[in-house]
Each structure stands twice: as C-alpha cells, then as structure tokens.
Design an enzyme around this catalytic site. Sequence first.
Site, short mmCIF file in Angstrom:
data_model
loop_
_atom_site.label_atom_id
_atom_site.label_comp_id
_atom_site.label_asym_id
_atom_site.label_seq_id
_atom_site.Cartn_x
_atom_site.Cartn_y
_atom_site.Cartn_z
N HIS A 153 0.84 -1.20 0.00
CA HIS A 153 0.00 0.00 0.00
C HIS A 153 0.88 1.26 0.00
O HIS A 153 0.56 2.24 -0.68
CB HIS A 153 -0.89 0.04 1.24
CG HIS A 153 -1.85 -1.08 1.35
ND1 HIS A 153 -1.72 -2.10 2.26
CD2 HIS A 153 -2.98 -1.36 0.65
CE1 HIS A 153 -2.73 -2.94 2.13
NE2 HIS A 153 -3.51 -2.54 1.16
N GLN A 159 -8.76 -7.46 -10.77
CA GLN A 159 -9.42 -6.27 -10.23
C GLN A 159 -9.01 -5.02 -11.00
O GLN A 159 -9.84 -4.17 -11.34
CB GLN A 159 -9.06 -6.11 -8.75
CG GLN A 159 -9.42 -4.75 -8.16
CD GLN A 159 -9.20 -4.70 -6.66
OE1 GLN A 159 -9.98 -5.24 -5.91
NE2 GLN A 159 -8.14 -4.03 -6.22
N LYS A 218 -0.98 -6.77 -8.04
CA LYS A 218 -1.19 -8.09 -7.45
C LYS A 218 -2.62 -8.56 -7.75
O LYS A 218 -2.85 -9.70 -8.07
CB LYS A 218 -0.95 -8.08 -5.94
CG LYS A 218 -0.83 -9.50 -5.40
CD LYS A 218 -1.03 -9.57 -3.93
CE LYS A 218 -2.44 -9.53 -3.66
NZ LYS A 218 -3.13 -9.97 -2.60
O1 PAF Z 1 -7.94 -3.94 -3.40
C1 PAF Z 1 -8.62 -3.58 -2.43
O2 PAF Z 1 -8.10 -3.36 -1.31
C2 PAF Z 1 -10.10 -3.39 -2.60
O3 PAF Z 1 -10.64 -4.35 -3.43
C3 PAF Z 1 -10.50 -1.96 -3.05
C4 PAF Z 1 -9.94 -1.65 -4.43
C5 PAF Z 1 -9.98 -0.96 -2.05
C6 PAF Z 1 -12.02 -1.85 -3.13
O4 PAF Z 1 -12.63 -2.10 -1.91
#
Ligand code: PAF
Length: 287
Positions: free
Chosen positions: A37, A155, A151
């Site tokens: 992050h 998504q 990763k």
């Molecule tokens: O990848 C994540 O942590 C989640 O899927 C996100 C993109 C914050 C959406 O809740």
Amino acid sequence: VRTETRIRPARGVIDGWRREGSRIALVPTMGNLHQGHLSLVEAARGRADRVVVTIFVNPLQFGPSEDFGAYPRTFGEDQAKLEGANVDLVFEPEPGEMYPRGDAQQCRVEVPSLSDILCGASRPGHFAGVATVVAKLFNIAGPDVALFGEKDFQQLLVIRRMTADLCFPIEIEGVATVREPDGLAMSSRNAYLSPVERAKAPFLYRTLCAGAEKIAAGSPWVEVEDFGRDALRYAGFETDYFAVRRAEDLLPPAEDDADLVLLAAARLGRARLIDNVRVDRGRGLPA
Ligand code: PAF
C-alpha cells in the site's frame, strides 16, 4: 494525518484543493496497510499534488462465507504509517456512510465478462462489489488519477474497464507488486498463514515464474496450466485456478497473442492467496 469519516466534509476538503488547481490522486484500500500500500502512496505522490487514501472494508465485495468479519482492521497502526507517508487526507467512512440504505442499496456496477472468470468464478458478486465501491469513491473524491496494485490483476482490469465504460475522467495506474524477500506477494491475508504454511507460500510465486519461463521457451499454454496445477497440488495447495491468459482481457491466448499473464489463486489453510506474473511470449520475460 487529516482524517474524515463523512462524505460531505471529505468532498469539501478535496474540492478546495481542486479549486486551487491541485492534481488529486486517490489510493483506495481496505486498511491493514503494508509496504504494498505504501508503494501505491509513493507512486501517487509522484503523480499528483494531493494524495487521498481511503480505508474502507467494503462489505459488498465479500461473499456470505468469506472473511468480512475476520478481515484485519488495524486503523490505529494504519494512521501511524500514513502519518509518515505524506498523505494529505485519509477518508475512513463507516459502512453506514457508504451504504446508508444498507442491504437495500439497489445499484450495482457490473463488468460481466471480466468478472465471471478466474477469481469471479469462485467469488460470485465480488467484482461487482469492488466496481460499485470504487465508482462511489470516484464520485466522492473526483480524483485525476487512481492507483491500484498489480497483485490484484483481474481487479485492475475490471476497474480500468468500468472507468472507460462509465466515462470517468480518471487515469488508472497499476503499481508493481511488492514482495517479501522470499518472493511472497505482500497481502493482508498472509496474516492467516501458520508458520508451516508461511514457509510454503512463496512456492505459488515460484511456480508462476517457472510457468512464465516455460511460456517464454515456447511451451504450449495449456501444458503450462497443467504443470502449474500439478505443482501446486503436490505442494499441498488447494488450487482455485492456475491460468495463462491474454494480459489485455484475460481471454485464453490465441496463437499470435504475445502479451500474456499467468494468474493463480490457491488456498493454504485459511488463506486464499493470489498472484500473477506477466510474460511476453515473443521476447521472453519482461525486464
Ligand atoms: O484492493 C482492495 O483493497 C479493494 O478491493 C478496493 C480496491 C480498495 C475496493 O474495496
């Protein structure tokens, strides 16, 4: 670090920056922040004047038998990490702020073809939950750029497609996966691994890399999928999928497709691990 829990004041702060001519970057997270992050935040700093991080464990993207309740919530530690990371605003809403009608929220953002395969096949409704909350966060923050980890490759593609199809004027940037020294992709769910499982976990990445080398050396992709599934099974993983796909749209590769990605999801005990490796079939492994 400045933190807002309500939509209206968060919007007010960001609107003020926008009026000053600042470029805004958004980093959506579910908290339990790790180096992966923080690398998103760092990339965001290089792309914008103001960085907004959101922390929200989104109930809509968890299935009924999944780990929504158990998902690690470490808001105090997250605050300390963001304090040192030069973040301008943390938006950390309660579920009732994001979903004031609770289960009665009707609207869903769906990206069907990309969402029904791979992780979507074993997690029905997951990507609609992700796309819906990310669309809401885009409407709340109105960023110029939003950053997501590679990763979660599927998504990232779902979000890119949602952004394009709904005409959000937002650049979507993927950021390289951050790994532990032994290769395991950083993830909040690694905390579920027992010491024995933790020792085994890097084998997922090693198997993806071995598969990528086989693809680069000319092995047929179907054989590489079999190789990956067998290798993970012998190592004691319960594999959801080990797949070779086109990086562009996750369809099975045609003969002349060069830009490929190997993706895998596998369970070790309580942890469901996912990872992926890109490979250029024409030129060998990417640099
Ligand atoms: O990848 C994540 O942590 C989640 O899927 C996100 C993109 C914050 C959406 O809740």
